[in-house]
Each structure stands twice: as structure tokens, then as C-alpha cells.
Design an enzyme around this catalytic site. Structure first.
Site, PDB file in Angstrom:
ATOM      1  N   THR A  21       0.813  -1.213   0.000  1.00 19.22           N
ATOM      2  CA  THR A  21       0.000   0.000   0.000  1.00 19.22           C
ATOM      3  C   THR A  21       0.843   1.257   0.000  1.00 19.22           C
ATOM      4  O   THR A  21       2.031   1.219   0.288  1.00 19.22           O
ATOM      5  CB  THR A  21      -0.952   0.023   1.211  1.00 19.22           C
ATOM      6  OG1 THR A  21      -2.001   0.925   0.950  1.00 19.22           O
ATOM      7  CG2 THR A  21      -0.251   0.403   2.483  1.00 19.22           C
ATOM      8  N   GLY A  66      -5.402   6.515   7.720  1.00 24.71           N
ATOM      9  CA  GLY A  66      -4.981   5.598   6.669  1.00 24.71           C
ATOM     10  C   GLY A  66      -4.058   4.565   7.286  1.00 24.71           C
ATOM     11  O   GLY A  66      -3.379   4.845   8.275  1.00 24.71           O
ATOM     12  N   SER A 145       4.656   0.740   1.359  1.00 21.69           N
ATOM     13  CA  SER A 145       5.745   0.405   0.446  1.00 21.69           C
ATOM     14  C   SER A 145       6.041   1.508  -0.557  1.00 21.69           C
ATOM     15  O   SER A 145       7.177   1.700  -0.954  1.00 21.69           O
ATOM     16  CB  SER A 145       5.449  -0.904  -0.285  1.00 21.69           C
ATOM     17  OG  SER A 145       4.248  -0.794  -1.015  1.00 21.69           O
TER      18      SER A 145
END
Length: 192
Positions: A21, A66, A145
């Protein structure tokens, strides 16, 4: 199981750590935007392209969050953060610190593999399982990532005049998706 592979699928010693993600938070001109891609990967396989990793939380929806990492772990942390926000309304920093204390000291929570970015109208934080509650100097957070790619792009774009936090986030996420194989262009945006 190969001992050189972490449960998240990332090799031990991998500086990126979380595969799967990109989450970006940009604060500019009194506005804050959080963006997250929709790709979910298991190893080298894409299993979902439209996951929602950015969402509003809190009683009034005044906090955006998030997450990167294991989905079930992230949802557990989101629930815990929401309960802290109920206990400490309009005190995001205190709720984050209380969650970080629990995350670091609770035997169950310590095993959770996720990172979180959270923001309200005034402040933004990164939360880690090491007990960190980090507020960026420049109002920009990137995790996951592709987080460093999105972070670098957002920092470059933030110097461009007359561009909103949302537009910076959209452009930076596209750059990250073009570079990181664990990030796609299906971006969810939430703004305050």
C-alpha cells in the site's frame, strides 16, 4: 517457512517493511488531505484493486486515518483509536499517545503489523507499534511500500504555488503508483 521472510511477506532487513500500500497525508493552506491506493497484494499476486485504506473516524468524522500493513490488524487499531477518541474527544494527540502506549505494552496489540497515519483539522501523526507518535515538520506523511515515493513527490510539489493539498496528494500518489509495484492508481481521497 523460510526464516528470512517476515509474516508480512517482506524479507527481514527490508528497509521498506510494509508491502501492499501507499498512504499519503498532505497539509496545506489550512486543509488536510489523506490519500491511499486500493491494491492488496499477497506476495507477488494482486488479490484486490479497490480496497479502502483511508477513512473518516471519530464521532463527527473529524479525523481521517490511513493504514498500511495487515488489514485485520489495521482494523483492530482503527477500532482502538476510535475508542480513544470517544474517551478524549477533540484531543487527537492524546488519543494517539494513549493508543501508542497500549500498542507497545499490550501483549496482543504488540503482535499487530500495521502503521497508521491520522489527521484532524489541526495536526497529523504517524503511529507505530514501537510506541511512536510522530508529527511531521512539513505537514507531509508517507507510509507503506510506496510511501517514500509519494512523500518525495509531495515535498517537491508543495513548493508549487496555487496547488491544493488534494491536487498534491493526487499527483504524488500517481508518481508512487508509477514506481512501486505494490501500489495502484485506484486512489481514495479524504479531506478536511
Amino acid at each position: 517457512m523460510d526464516s528470512s521472510i517476515h509474516a508480512s511477506g517482506a524479507p527481514f532487513g527490508d528497509p521498506i517493511g510494509w508491502h501492499g500500500t501507499t498512504i499519503l497525508c498532505v497539509r496545506r493552506d489550512g486543509k488536510v488531505t489523506m490519500a491511499g491506493d486500493g491494491q492488496v497484494s499477497m506476495g507477488q499476486t494482486i488479490v484486490k484493486g479497490n480496497a479502502r485504506k483511508v477513512r473518516r473516524i471519530g464521532a463527527d468524522g473529524g479525523v481521517i486515518s490511513g493504514f498500511a500493513g495487515a488489514t485485520a490488524d489495521a482494523f483492530t487499531l482503527l477500532e482502538r483509536l476510535e475508542s480513544k477518541l470517544e474517551r478524549y474527544p477533540n484531543q487527537l494527540e492524546r488519543a494517539c499517545v494513549e493508543l501508542a502506549k497500549d500498542w507497545r505494552t499490550d501483549r496482543y496489540l504488540r503482535r499487530l503489523e500495521a502503521l497508521m497515519a491520522v489527521a484532524d483539522k489541526d495536526r497529523s501523526f504517524t503511529l507505530t507499534g514501537n510506541g511512536d507518535v510522530l508529527e511531521p515538520d512539513d505537514g507531509v506523511i508517507g507510509i507503506g511500500s510506496g510511501g517514500n515515493y509519494a512523500l518525495a513527490a509531495a515535498r517537491a510539489l508543495i513548493s508549487v504555488p496555487d496547488i491544493s493539498a488534494e491536487e498534491i496528494a493526487r499527483r504524488a500518489m500517481q508518481i508512487a503508483a508509477d514506481i512501486c509495484v505494490y501500489t495502484n492508481g485506484n486512489v481514495i481521497i479524504e479531506s478536511l
